[in-house]
Scaffold this motif. Structure first.
Motif, PDB file in Angstrom:
ATOM      1  N   TYR A 177       1.409  -1.053  -0.145  1.00  0.00           N
ATOM      2  CA  TYR A 177       0.043   0.173   0.300  1.00  0.00           C
ATOM      3  C   TYR A 177       1.192   0.971  -0.224  1.00  0.00           C
ATOM      4  N   ASP A 178       0.822   2.261  -0.887  1.00  0.00           N
ATOM      5  CA  ASP A 178       1.631   3.393  -1.509  1.00  0.00           C
ATOM      6  C   ASP A 178       0.431   4.363  -1.439  1.00  0.00           C
ATOM      7  N   TYR A 179       1.136   5.695  -0.737  1.00  0.00           N
ATOM      8  CA  TYR A 179       1.014   6.396  -1.569  1.00  0.00           C
ATOM      9  C   TYR A 179       1.681   7.822  -1.315  1.00  0.00           C
ATOM     10  N   LYS A 206       8.981  18.666  -5.892  1.00  0.00           N
ATOM     11  CA  LYS A 206       9.592  18.281  -4.113  1.00  0.00           C
ATOM     12  C   LYS A 206       8.490  17.184  -2.866  1.00  0.00           C
ATOM     13  N   LEU A 207       9.460  16.057  -3.085  1.00  0.00           N
ATOM     14  CA  LEU A 207       8.409  15.425  -2.293  1.00  0.00           C
ATOM     15  C   LEU A 207       7.843  16.138  -0.723  1.00  0.00           C
ATOM     16  N   ALA A 208       6.416  16.027  -0.656  1.00  0.00           N
ATOM     17  CA  ALA A 208       5.578  16.988   0.404  1.00  0.00           C
ATOM     18  C   ALA A 208       5.661  15.266   1.126  1.00  0.00           C
ATOM     19  N   GLU A 209       4.975  14.407   0.589  1.00  0.00           N
ATOM     20  CA  GLU A 209       4.337  13.357   1.482  1.00  0.00           C
ATOM     21  C   GLU A 209       5.164  11.828   1.040  1.00  0.00           C
ATOM     22  N   ALA A 210       4.882  10.743   2.032  1.00  0.00           N
ATOM     23  CA  ALA A 210       5.364   9.368   1.216  1.00  0.00           C
ATOM     24  C   ALA A 210       4.794   8.132   2.426  1.00  0.00           C
ATOM     25  N   PHE A 211       4.299   7.652   1.893  1.00  0.00           N
ATOM     26  CA  PHE A 211       3.992   6.507   3.232  1.00  0.00           C
ATOM     27  C   PHE A 211       4.365   5.216   1.984  1.00  0.00           C
ATOM     28  N   HIS A 212       4.504   4.607   2.954  1.00  0.00           N
ATOM     29  CA  HIS A 212       4.918   2.442   2.350  1.00  0.00           C
ATOM     30  C   HIS A 212       4.754   1.191   3.243  1.00  0.00           C
ATOM     31  N   VAL A 233       6.577   9.227   6.031  1.00  0.00           N
ATOM     32  CA  VAL A 233       7.899  10.626   6.102  1.00  0.00           C
ATOM     33  C   VAL A 233       6.778  11.755   5.814  1.00  0.00           C
ATOM     34  N   SER A 234       6.729  13.824   6.146  1.00  0.00           N
ATOM     35  CA  SER A 234       6.122  14.276   5.855  1.00  0.00           C
ATOM     36  C   SER A 234       6.483  15.239   5.897  1.00  0.00           C
ATOM     37  N   LYS A 235       6.644  16.670   4.788  1.00  0.00           N
ATOM     38  CA  LYS A 235       7.087  17.191   5.110  1.00  0.00           C
ATOM     39  C   LYS A 235       6.224  18.881   4.857  1.00  0.00           C
ATOM     40  N   VAL A 236       5.267  18.596   5.013  1.00  0.00           N
ATOM     41  CA  VAL A 236       3.914  18.939   4.553  1.00  0.00           C
ATOM     42  C   VAL A 236       3.198  19.282   6.202  1.00  0.00           C
TER      43      VAL A 236
END
Length: 236
Positions: free
Chosen positions: A116-118, A125-131, A165-168
């Motif tokens: 499962y990913d988003y 630029k990277l804002a948020e990622a889930f894995h 991980v999130s930068k926002v």
């Protein structure tokens, strides 16, 4: 008993339904109208087969192996949705985000690996990622791992089997860690809520016709009326 009033599509946000799906899928959301999004996608894929404003009754099936994409836009939403039954490179979203100077998000489920990913980009630029492929332990990525995810995406670089991980926005790490204690229905409900909250944080909406006939399940919601949809395109 009072009749339940259906929320208009224009007012919906978050995840409709569940990420517990019967088949692989990939959806990309781009914070731009369907003309801009479809045009940028066609140029990125170097394809000349771009059909605009296709009537729903004439949409070709969403075949599992055909590189056929369906950009569509709902009235009342700032996002265009692009769906396909198989995942495509999440770096497409990064490039579109950069070219259009906007936000782009890929949400996916891959049934073979159970991943499962988003991943969200803002102006490239990277804002948020889930894995998630194994939820036994939530990992906090190092700065080097974050940089690799930004460069290569979550499909090209799974830094750990479970991370976000999130930068926002500020993440509730305890809430993510709690997923590792869930099983079956509780796991599914917790996972869906994490995806729902992320989409709501982006003022975005995503849903599928999971119970529809094969080949039609990933088009705009069957419950949406034609006047709730700006237009649907087909890119091959």
């Amino acid at each position: 008993m009072p009749k339940k009033i259906k929320t208009p599509i224009a007012e919906r946000r978050g995840l409709r339904g569940s990420m517990q799906l019967p088949d692989a899928l990939c959806a990309m959301l781009v914070r731009a109208d369907v003309e801009q999004t479809a045009g940028a996608l066609a140029r990125d894929l170097k394809t000349k087969k771009w059909q605009k404003n296709v009537p729903r009754s004439e949409l070709p099936d969403c075949d599992l192996y055909t590189a056929r994409l369906y950009p569509f836009e709902y009235h009342g939403h700032g996002w265009t949705t692009v769906v396909h039954r198989c995942a495509f490179d999440d770096l497409v979203a990064k490039r579109l985000s950069s070219v259009l100077k906007t936000r782009a998000v890929v949400v996916s489920y891959e049934d073979t690996s159970g991943a499962y990913d988003y991943i969200a980009f803002d102006s490239g630029k990277l804002a948020e990622a889930f894995h998630l492929t194994d939820w036994k332990e939530f990992h906090t990525l190092t700065p080097v791992e974050i940089a690799q995810v930004e460069e290569r995406g979550v499909f090209g670089f799974a830094a750990q089997p479970y991370f976000c991980v999130s930068k926002v926005r500020k993440l509730d790490v305890a809430d993510f860690k709690a997923l590792s204690k869930k099983v079956r229905k509780q796991f599914a409900e917790h996972l869906d809520r994490l995806f729902d909250e992320f989409l709501r944080s982006q003022d975005a909406f995503l849903g599928f016709n999971i119970m529809d006939e094969p080949g039609r399940e990933y088009f705009p919601l069957a419950e949406a009326t034609d006047d709730e949809i700006v237009r649907i395109d087909v890119i091959e």
